[in-house]
Design a protein around this motif. Sequence first.
Motif, PDB file in Angstrom:
ATOM      1  N   ASN A  26       0.820  -1.206   0.000  1.00  0.00           N
ATOM      2  CA  ASN A  26       0.000   0.000   0.000  1.00  0.00           C
ATOM      3  C   ASN A  26       0.856   1.258   0.000  1.00  0.00           C
ATOM      4  O   ASN A  26       0.507   2.247  -0.646  1.00  0.00           O
ATOM      5  CB  ASN A  26      -0.942   0.006   1.200  1.00  0.00           C
ATOM      6  N   ARG A  27       1.989   1.224   0.714  1.00  0.00           N
ATOM      7  CA  ARG A  27       2.886   2.383   0.704  1.00  0.00           C
ATOM      8  C   ARG A  27       3.428   2.629  -0.699  1.00  0.00           C
ATOM      9  O   ARG A  27       3.531   3.769  -1.147  1.00  0.00           O
ATOM     10  CB  ARG A  27       4.042   2.161   1.664  1.00  0.00           C
ATOM     11  N   ALA A  28       3.755   1.546  -1.391  1.00  0.00           N
ATOM     12  CA  ALA A  28       4.284   1.690  -2.748  1.00  0.00           C
ATOM     13  C   ALA A  28       3.212   2.197  -3.700  1.00  0.00           C
ATOM     14  O   ALA A  28       3.478   2.992  -4.599  1.00  0.00           O
ATOM     15  CB  ALA A  28       4.827   0.356  -3.239  1.00  0.00           C
ATOM     16  N   LEU A  29       1.977   1.754  -3.499  1.00  0.00           N
ATOM     17  CA  LEU A  29       0.898   2.123  -4.397  1.00  0.00           C
ATOM     18  C   LEU A  29       0.358   3.523  -4.110  1.00  0.00           C
ATOM     19  O   LEU A  29       0.155   4.315  -5.024  1.00  0.00           O
ATOM     20  CB  LEU A  29      -0.240   1.105  -4.278  1.00  0.00           C
ATOM     21  N   HIS A  30       0.155   3.840  -2.855  1.00  0.00           N
ATOM     22  CA  HIS A  30      -0.511   5.091  -2.502  1.00  0.00           C
ATOM     23  C   HIS A  30       0.436   6.163  -1.973  1.00  0.00           C
ATOM     24  O   HIS A  30       0.023   7.316  -1.832  1.00  0.00           O
ATOM     25  CB  HIS A  30      -1.585   4.819  -1.438  1.00  0.00           C
ATOM     26  N   GLY A  31       1.647   5.826  -1.703  1.00  0.00           N
ATOM     27  CA  GLY A  31       2.569   6.782  -1.114  1.00  0.00           C
ATOM     28  C   GLY A  31       3.345   7.570  -2.141  1.00  0.00           C
ATOM     29  O   GLY A  31       4.550   7.728  -2.026  1.00  0.00           O
ATOM     30  N   ARG A  32       2.658   8.071  -3.149  1.00  0.00           N
ATOM     31  CA  ARG A  32       3.321   8.823  -4.203  1.00  0.00           C
ATOM     32  C   ARG A  32       2.749  10.231  -4.253  1.00  0.00           C
ATOM     33  O   ARG A  32       1.607  10.481  -3.877  1.00  0.00           O
ATOM     34  CB  ARG A  32       3.120   8.142  -5.551  1.00  0.00           C
ATOM     35  N   SER A  33       3.523  11.148  -4.785  1.00  0.00           N
ATOM     36  CA  SER A  33       3.053  12.522  -4.906  1.00  0.00           C
ATOM     37  C   SER A  33       2.083  12.636  -6.084  1.00  0.00           C
ATOM     38  O   SER A  33       1.996  11.741  -6.930  1.00  0.00           O
ATOM     39  CB  SER A  33       4.233  13.468  -5.123  1.00  0.00           C
ATOM     40  N   LYS A  34       1.371  13.731  -6.129  1.00  0.00           N
ATOM     41  CA  LYS A  34       0.403  13.948  -7.202  1.00  0.00           C
ATOM     42  C   LYS A  34       1.107  13.995  -8.552  1.00  0.00           C
ATOM     43  O   LYS A  34       0.595  13.480  -9.553  1.00  0.00           O
ATOM     44  CB  LYS A  34      -0.368  15.241  -6.960  1.00  0.00           C
ATOM     45  N   ALA A  35       2.285  14.593  -8.602  1.00  0.00           N
ATOM     46  CA  ALA A  35       3.040  14.678  -9.851  1.00  0.00           C
ATOM     47  C   ALA A  35       3.426  13.283 -10.353  1.00  0.00           C
ATOM     48  O   ALA A  35       3.345  13.003 -11.549  1.00  0.00           O
ATOM     49  CB  ALA A  35       4.284  15.528  -9.655  1.00  0.00           C
ATOM     50  N   GLU A  36       3.835  12.407  -9.439  1.00  0.00           N
ATOM     51  CA  GLU A  36       4.199  11.047  -9.837  1.00  0.00           C
ATOM     52  C   GLU A  36       2.993  10.283 -10.353  1.00  0.00           C
ATOM     53  O   GLU A  36       3.087   9.562 -11.346  1.00  0.00           O
ATOM     54  CB  GLU A  36       4.811  10.292  -8.654  1.00  0.00           C
ATOM     55  N   ARG A  37       1.846  10.428  -9.679  1.00  0.00           N
ATOM     56  CA  ARG A  37       0.629   9.749 -10.132  1.00  0.00           C
ATOM     57  C   ARG A  37       0.206  10.265 -11.501  1.00  0.00           C
ATOM     58  O   ARG A  37      -0.145   9.481 -12.393  1.00  0.00           O
ATOM     59  CB  ARG A  37      -0.513   9.966  -9.135  1.00  0.00           C
ATOM     60  N   THR A  38       0.278  11.565 -11.716  1.00  0.00           N
ATOM     61  CA  THR A  38      -0.093  12.152 -13.003  1.00  0.00           C
ATOM     62  C   THR A  38       0.839  11.671 -14.099  1.00  0.00           C
ATOM     63  O   THR A  38       0.392  11.300 -15.181  1.00  0.00           O
ATOM     64  CB  THR A  38      -0.048  13.690 -12.916  1.00  0.00           C
ATOM     65  N   ARG A  39       2.141  11.658 -13.809  1.00  0.00           N
ATOM     66  CA  ARG A  39       3.124  11.198 -14.796  1.00  0.00           C
ATOM     67  C   ARG A  39       2.865   9.747 -15.187  1.00  0.00           C
ATOM     68  O   ARG A  39       2.855   9.410 -16.371  1.00  0.00           O
ATOM     69  CB  ARG A  39       4.535  11.341 -14.231  1.00  0.00           C
ATOM     70  N   ASP A  40       2.617   8.905 -14.203  1.00  0.00           N
ATOM     71  CA  ASP A  40       2.358   7.492 -14.488  1.00  0.00           C
ATOM     72  C   ASP A  40       1.075   7.309 -15.291  1.00  0.00           C
ATOM     73  O   ASP A  40       1.010   6.487 -16.195  1.00  0.00           O
ATOM     74  CB  ASP A  40       2.288   6.692 -13.194  1.00  0.00           C
TER      75      ASP A  40
END
Length: 64
Positions: A26-40
């Motif tokens: 869960n940390r790997a999946l949800h522990g990302r910044s908004k910029a990282e989620r948008t980039r992915d």
Amino acid sequence: MGEIVNLRQVRKQKARTEKEKLADENRALHGRSKAERTRDRLTSDKAEKFVAGHRRERPEDQGD
């Protein structure tokens, strides 16, 4: 003779280990910044469009 183990303690330790594994996932999946989620998300969208653009249509899909 074999080693004597307390089954209750083994069961609890196994539950703790599984819970920690789930927490790491869960940390790997949800522990990302908004910029990282948008980039992915943009990267996966671009790859999906690329594949869709190069997909061949079967003759049944063309509709005579």
